[in-house]
Design a protein around this motif. Structure first.
Motif, short mmCIF file in Angstrom:
data_model
loop_
_atom_site.label_atom_id
_atom_site.label_comp_id
_atom_site.label_asym_id
_atom_site.label_seq_id
_atom_site.Cartn_x
_atom_site.Cartn_y
_atom_site.Cartn_z
N ILE A 76 99.18 18.14 10.81
CA ILE A 76 98.38 17.53 9.37
C ILE A 76 99.24 17.57 8.00
CG2 ILE A 76 96.45 18.34 7.91
CD1 ILE A 76 95.31 19.37 10.39
N ARG A 97 93.92 16.22 12.80
CA ARG A 97 92.70 16.40 12.15
C ARG A 97 91.80 16.06 13.05
NH1 ARG A 97 90.82 15.01 6.62
NH2 ARG A 97 88.74 15.50 6.70
N TYR A 98 91.91 14.96 13.97
CA TYR A 98 90.72 14.44 14.78
C TYR A 98 90.77 14.76 16.24
CZ TYR A 98 89.55 12.19 10.45
OH TYR A 98 89.23 11.67 9.04
N GLU A 117 86.54 14.83 2.32
CA GLU A 117 85.30 14.40 3.46
C GLU A 117 84.24 13.49 2.84
OE1 GLU A 117 82.71 16.74 6.92
OE2 GLU A 117 84.51 17.72 5.77
N VAL A 170 93.47 11.77 6.81
CA VAL A 170 93.67 12.98 7.10
C VAL A 170 93.73 13.79 5.85
CG1 VAL A 170 95.57 14.33 7.82
CG2 VAL A 170 95.50 12.35 8.73
N HIS A 171 93.99 13.32 4.80
CA HIS A 171 93.86 14.25 3.70
C HIS A 171 92.90 13.84 2.64
CE1 HIS A 171 97.22 16.94 4.06
NE2 HIS A 171 97.97 16.00 4.84
#
Length: 731
Positions: A51, A133-134, A95, A91-92
């Motif tokens: 990540i 991340r996913y 949300e 990714v960063h």
């Protein structure tokens, strides 16, 4: 008395002579179904590291409620940012902004007119963070990218466990030379858990799939044992488990080995022959040795230790192979030629191979120069090889050889349980000097003593104490054997010291600037008692905590008042920076004793931040200045590095480390053109700032400052002083 070592077995019975399969027909068990996909398998800390890779390539250090992100969402929806940038934002980014945008990103990757372009753009700095991340949500995207570009994207598949990935990894392990190591990693990472996914193909009807899956099972069996593999295969029934046990214990290599074809440019009969106690290798054994060397591009060479124990003349053999390759014009496709130099070479090979790094770099053969560093010098790994690598880290080389050497040194230090500095201490040669740091040369009726000045230049003192600039030539009254030998020794010493002196002076100056510390024991052993380094060390002021001291001629310690100083056993010792010294007092001491320094310490210029600069991250007073390109390049020897080139080939500036993940970055205009830095005679300093990210954002006008970086006033005052002095008048 022990029997002499026999010729290694693989020179008589090479791996390609073994049967690729057993004589019996393969067992087919129809109707086997692979299990459902398993959970992602992460190594310790790996998910977090993956990540974090996204943050190396894009500026992301903003608060979640920063309005910047709302604008980023709008740009993302419009498709304005590059596809790779979108991947990193996913990714960063917070949300609240990006949680619902992954489906849109995956949809864009599916667009037929753009798919190949977008998949080509993705690499480890996008795919691995996305996987971290996913996870399963991006599995199909990662699989498609990996199939297109195994070398660049394949490692992003390592955590996944399913039949399609298992088939791909077995295929790479058997068929793809470039991705073989990735397949190898995947098979051993998942081990017994991978077995149920491989068994249906290994016991299936299709030969190509069967051979690849069987190779994967054999590799796992070599690591875990046949019984463990058979037990894992038992989920498919007893018959399948028994068949897998027989297959895994067949006694053949995981991947059947084909006999290599010796290239036309290599005449094995013309090579110097290694010899065992029983005599030179015959034609068959010599040919088998070349064949094994051609196969062993990944370390270590199978049976290397046995080969070295049994044979002499291996370095000469390896160098002759290399010379034949060079004489043929260095044809591509023979990387094994350099690998075998590292496998069979010695310190003599090191001295011959090291100059090739600069020679090939100057000829823009950067890949070959890098292979000399990694496959020859690092693989030989002796002190002589590491010394050459250490020298390379302190000199400017075309291409990336300097960084390659630094990484090889770090790896060598890690294997020995040392820091890079501790390893460098152990690599300073003694050059045959006596314990007091001198060398006595015997002419028979005359004797001379060699000493060293502040730059480690040797000088000679005769028996009357008179100092000479050089050693006299042997005369008619001198011993005809001793005198010429002594004169040759002095000539060799001057050459060796020239090679060492500049490096050690730079190393000590760097230690002063970076605050490197020695324990009291290390300081006594590797500095005070070292026959060569002691000559430099006694011309400097040292610190132990708040105490400052110097090293006297006899190796004792003294303070500025000339009183004896006792170094505490638990002291942490470093080269004193003038910011931390009573410079007038120490300057008087050194003047009284007529001690000249190897580099500016007491006479070193120092500078401090102005009051208004302490709370900021930029040095505005240096911005706008113009400097010659040569002065910028000159900073490379003073701890500065040139930035990575942009897509245009322009290096946007220079930087130097200010701590872990922290740098002082200098943006230049127009920047240095990689390979032609003199194309712009002058550079303008646009910005000087503290940054946490080196890879993209600090030269981008959209970002005026890195909010996660500390203020200038929080940095080491020594570092700040060095930066201010360097940039005010770069040399």
């Amino acid at each position: 008395m022990d029997d002499p070592p026999a010729i290694p077995a693989f020179l008589v019975d090479p791996p390609w002579a073994k049967a690729a399969e057993s004589d019996t027909a393969p067992v087919v068990v129809p109707g086997l179904t692979p299990p459902e996909p398993g959970p992602l398998a992460w190594e310790e800390g790996e998910q977090e590291r993956w990540i974090e890779k996204a943050s190396l390539m894009v500026f992301v250090h903003r608060a979640d409620d920063d309005p910047f992100w709302d604008g980023a969402r709008e740009r993302f929806l419009s498709g304005e940012p590059e596809f790779t940038y979108q991947a990193r934002e996913l990714v960063h980014g917070p949300e609240r902004v990006f949680a619902d945008l992954l489906p849109l990103f995956l949809e864009r990757a599916e667009e037929p007119s753009w798919q190949s372009i977008k998949l080509h753009d993705l690499g480890e700095y996008e795919l691995q963070p996305l996987v971290g991340r996913y996870g399963m949500q991006v599995r199909d995207l990662v699989l498609r990218a990996a199939k297109r570009r195994p070398v660049d994207c394949g490692e992003a598949l390592l955590p996944y466990l399913d039949v399609e990935v298992a088939r791909l990894m077995a295929d790479w392990f058997v068929r793809l030379k470039s991705a073989k190591e990735i397949g190898h990693k995947w098979l051993l990472r998942h081990g017994a858990n991978a077995v149920p996914y491989l068994v249906p193909d290994a016991l299936g009807k299709r030969r190509a799939a069967r051979d690849k899956a069987a190779a994967g099972l054999r590799l796992i069996a070599q690591e875990l044992g046949r019984d463990a593999v058979a037990e894992a295969a038992a989920v498919h029934g007893e018959r399948a488990a028994a068949a897998v046990a027989a297959l895994a214990g067949a006694g053949v290599p995981a991947v059947p080995v084909k006999a290599p074809k010796i290239p036309n440019w290599l005449d094995v009969a013309a090579l110097p022959r290694p010899a065992t106690a029983a005599g030179e290798l015959d034609d068959t054994a010599a040919g088998n040795l070349v064949g094994v060397l051609m196969l062993a591009e990944e370390p270590p060479l199978p049976g290397r230790d046995a080969l070295r124990a049994a044979c002499t003349g291996l370095p000469e053999f390896a160098w002759a192979v290399f010379e034949a390759w060079r004489a043929a014009g260095e044809p591509n496709g023979h990387a094994w030629v350099l690998t075998q130099l590292g496998e069979l070479g010695d310190d003599g090979t090191v001295l011959r191979a090291a100059p090739l790094v600069r020679e090939w770099g100057a000829a823009r053969k950067f890949v070959k120069a890098g292979r000399v560093v990694e496959d020859v010098l690092a693989r030989i790994g002796t002190d002589a090889a590491l010394t050459q690598l250490n020298l390379m880290t302190r000199r400017s080389f075309p291409g990336g050889s300097r960084d390659d050497a630094r990484l090889a040194l770090l790896d060598a230090a890690r294997r020995r349980g040392l820091t890079e500095g501790q390893l460098a201490d152990r690599l300073v040669p003694g050059l045959g000097l006596d314990a007091d740091g001198t060398l006595t040369l015997d002419y028979g009726p005359r004797r001379f003593v060699v000493g060293f000045d502040e730059q480690l230049r040797p000088f000679v003192t005769d028996e009357d104490g008179r100092r000479r600039k050089t050693l006299p030539k042997p005369g008619v009254k001198d011993d005809p054997d001793l005198a010429p030998a002594a004169h040759r020794a002095f000539t060799a010493l001057k050459k060796d010291v020239r090679a060492v002196a500049a490096d050690q002076i730079v190393r000590l100056e760097t230690a002063m600037v970076t605050g490197r510390r020695w324990t009291a024991g290390e300081f006594r052993t590797f500095v005070v008692a070292h026959p060569l380094l002691r000559h430099l060390a006694r011309r400097l002021v040292w610190t132990a905590g708040a105490d400052a001291f110097r090293i006297a001629e006899d190796g004792s310690f003294a303070g500025a008042d000339d009183a004896a100083y006792v170094l505490p056993e638990d002291a942490s010792v470093g080269v004193a920076h003038p910011l931390h010294l009573d410079v007038p007092a120490w300057s008087e001491v050194f003047a009284d004793y007529e001690i000249l320094q190897p580099f500016p310490q007491l006479a070193r210029p120092v500078a401090e931040l102005e009051e208004g600069e302490r709370g900021g991250r930029r040095l505005a007073r240096l911005e706008g200045g113009r400097v010659p390109f040569g002065a910028v390049l000159g900073l490379a020897g003073r701890g500065w590095e040139r930035a990575f080139p942009l897509d245009s080939g322009v290096e946007p500036g220079i930087y130097r480390s200010a701590g872990e993940k922290l740098h002082i970055a200098v943006e230049l205009d127009p920047g240095l053109v990689a390979g032609a830095p003199d194309s712009a005679p002058e550079q303008t300093i646009r910005r000087v700032q503290v940054v946490t990210d080196l890879y993209s954002w600090w030269w981008d006008d959209r970002y005026a400052e890195d909010p996660d970086a500390p203020c200038l006033g929080d940095l080491d005052p020594v570092l700040v002083s060095e930066v201010l002095v360097d940039l005010a008048a770069p040399r």
